[in-house]
Scaffold this active site. Sequence first.
Site, PDB file in Angstrom:
ATOM      1  N   HIS A 188       0.867  -1.189   0.000  1.00 31.57           N
ATOM      2  CA  HIS A 188       0.000   0.000   0.000  1.00 31.57           C
ATOM      3  C   HIS A 188       0.901   1.236   0.000  1.00 31.57           C
ATOM      4  O   HIS A 188       1.476   1.587   1.019  1.00 31.57           O
ATOM      5  CB  HIS A 188      -0.880  -0.014   1.263  1.00 31.57           C
ATOM      6  CG  HIS A 188      -1.841   1.143   1.369  1.00 31.57           C
ATOM      7  ND1 HIS A 188      -3.154   0.964   1.756  1.00 31.57           N
ATOM      8  CD2 HIS A 188      -1.694   2.480   1.180  1.00 31.57           C
ATOM      9  CE1 HIS A 188      -3.762   2.142   1.789  1.00 31.57           C
ATOM     10  NE2 HIS A 188      -2.886   3.081   1.443  1.00 31.57           N
ATOM     11  N   HIS A 190       1.456   5.368  -1.809  1.00 30.16           N
ATOM     12  CA  HIS A 190       0.995   6.479  -2.654  1.00 30.16           C
ATOM     13  C   HIS A 190       2.211   7.099  -3.322  1.00 30.16           C
ATOM     14  O   HIS A 190       3.102   7.608  -2.642  1.00 30.16           O
ATOM     15  CB  HIS A 190       0.280   7.530  -1.808  1.00 30.16           C
ATOM     16  CG  HIS A 190      -0.921   6.983  -1.106  1.00 30.16           C
ATOM     17  ND1 HIS A 190      -2.183   7.026  -1.650  1.00 30.16           N
ATOM     18  CD2 HIS A 190      -1.046   6.338   0.082  1.00 30.16           C
ATOM     19  CE1 HIS A 190      -3.034   6.441  -0.813  1.00 30.16           C
ATOM     20  NE2 HIS A 190      -2.372   6.016   0.246  1.00 30.16           N
ATOM     21  N   LYS A 212     -10.023  -0.408  -4.982  1.00 29.91           N
ATOM     22  CA  LYS A 212      -9.967   0.282  -3.698  1.00 29.91           C
ATOM     23  C   LYS A 212     -11.305   0.916  -3.377  1.00 29.91           C
ATOM     24  O   LYS A 212     -11.848   1.692  -4.176  1.00 29.91           O
ATOM     25  CB  LYS A 212      -8.877   1.365  -3.752  1.00 29.91           C
ATOM     26  CG  LYS A 212      -8.660   2.116  -2.454  1.00 29.91           C
ATOM     27  CD  LYS A 212      -7.891   1.301  -1.445  1.00 29.91           C
ATOM     28  CE  LYS A 212      -7.795   1.986  -0.085  1.00 29.91           C
ATOM     29  NZ  LYS A 212      -6.737   2.978  -0.021  1.00 29.91           N
ATOM     30  N   HIS A 272     -10.296   1.203   2.492  1.00 27.95           N
ATOM     31  CA  HIS A 272      -9.969   2.208   3.501  1.00 27.95           C
ATOM     32  C   HIS A 272     -11.079   2.085   4.530  1.00 27.95           C
ATOM     33  O   HIS A 272     -12.182   2.592   4.325  1.00 27.95           O
ATOM     34  CB  HIS A 272      -9.904   3.619   2.915  1.00 27.95           C
ATOM     35  CG  HIS A 272      -9.495   4.638   3.943  1.00 27.95           C
ATOM     36  ND1 HIS A 272      -8.319   5.335   3.879  1.00 27.95           N
ATOM     37  CD2 HIS A 272     -10.083   5.008   5.112  1.00 27.95           C
ATOM     38  CE1 HIS A 272      -8.206   6.112   4.941  1.00 27.95           C
ATOM     39  NE2 HIS A 272      -9.271   5.930   5.711  1.00 27.95           N
ATOM     40  N   HIS A 277      -4.255  -0.517   6.448  1.00 25.84           N
ATOM     41  CA  HIS A 277      -3.676   0.263   7.552  1.00 25.84           C
ATOM     42  C   HIS A 277      -4.505   0.196   8.830  1.00 25.84           C
ATOM     43  O   HIS A 277      -5.005   1.227   9.304  1.00 25.84           O
ATOM     44  CB  HIS A 277      -3.422   1.722   7.139  1.00 25.84           C
ATOM     45  CG  HIS A 277      -4.495   2.353   6.273  1.00 25.84           C
ATOM     46  ND1 HIS A 277      -5.811   2.425   6.658  1.00 25.84           N
ATOM     47  CD2 HIS A 277      -4.443   2.934   5.055  1.00 25.84           C
ATOM     48  CE1 HIS A 277      -6.500   3.024   5.708  1.00 25.84           C
ATOM     49  NE2 HIS A 277      -5.694   3.341   4.726  1.00 25.84           N
ATOM     50  N   ASP A 280       1.631   2.688   3.437  1.00 28.83           N
ATOM     51  CA  ASP A 280       0.792   3.876   3.320  1.00 28.83           C
ATOM     52  C   ASP A 280       1.640   5.141   3.280  1.00 28.83           C
ATOM     53  O   ASP A 280       1.204   6.209   3.728  1.00 28.83           O
ATOM     54  CB  ASP A 280      -0.254   3.955   4.440  1.00 28.83           C
ATOM     55  CG  ASP A 280      -1.416   4.883   4.074  1.00 28.83           C
ATOM     56  OD1 ASP A 280      -1.552   5.223   2.890  1.00 28.83           O
ATOM     57  OD2 ASP A 280      -2.158   5.276   4.985  1.00 28.83           O
TER      58      ASP A 280
END
Length: 347
Positions: free
Chosen positions: A13, A15, A95, A142, A177, A252
């Site tokens: 995970h 970004h 997602k 999420h 997360h 994350d």
Amino acid sequence: MEEIRIPALLDAHVHLRQGRLLTAVAPYTERCCSAAVLMPNTDPPLDTPERLEAYQAEVRGHFKHCQPLWTFKLTEKTSLADVVHFKKLGCVAAKLYPEGVTTNSAGGISLDVLGNVGKGRDMPLDRTLQSLCDYSIVLSCHGELPGLFCLDREAGFLYHLGRIMHRFAALRVVLEHISTRKAAEFVTLRGYANRLAATITAHHLLLTLDDVLGDKLAPHHFCKPVAKRPDDREALWELVLQGHPNVFLGSDSAPHLRGDKECAAGCAGVFTAPVLPEVLFELFEQRQALDLIPRFTSQNAQRFYGLTPSERTITVLRHGWTVPKECAGVVPFRSGDVLSWRLVTPA
Ligand SMILES: [Zn+2]
């Protein structure tokens, strides 16, 4: 000097953003990962096959040793044809962002739609979730319910996740997360054995809410879900230290420019990529669990996602160094701290 070699990380995970920020941060993932699951909340988000294709073209040149693993953002408009197309483009996960829950999550799934999953009506989201089962695409969540008190949002989402998993018995899910004991307990529910996994970040293994606002406000520790009580952090460690097969690293890592964090309305996200293996070694050593690192940082995720294990390895040296104050305009996690392990950069 003491050194340890492990399989390269699989960051399940991360970004990477776009444009100049992508160019600046991608090398941190490339240096230590065999593969990385790239999140789709870019701007605009990766919610159509065309947008994903454009992003793939932008990202690919940044990676040589690290395999990008693609995801797309589930919306109320995602069609069966889209799912088929995303699968062809190599997506491993879809997602789910409850609408408005975090950075660039507008246009996610509304609470109304989420609340109607599995209620027997022929709702578009039900059809999309069925197609994820049919095409072996993981549902990545999420897991926070907007509108609840911020410390209760993760627990609030579990009710909906339970209903989704009950309705779609073939659906494979990653709860991203996790940050609470309640989520950790949910992951160990026996009924979900092999089809529910959870990612844990390095920062949630270290921080509690005190590190965010217990003293002075620490904007670079602010993320969603926010770090919680010491007991919640211990629950995450209990999963990791038992070597739970479906619990694995998802950093994350979420870079925001310094000015977007240090302001009146700071963005959520902790930039851990520049220190990821180093911080993990420090934390696992403190728990006398260095031997559990490969399971947590690559092997469990490889198995859950059905990936061929990579042959890439990384070496970490016991060698003190100070984390830079800033990397590419972004303040990294542990900025200014001395860490006791350091990745050996390959020649
Ligand atoms: Zn994220």
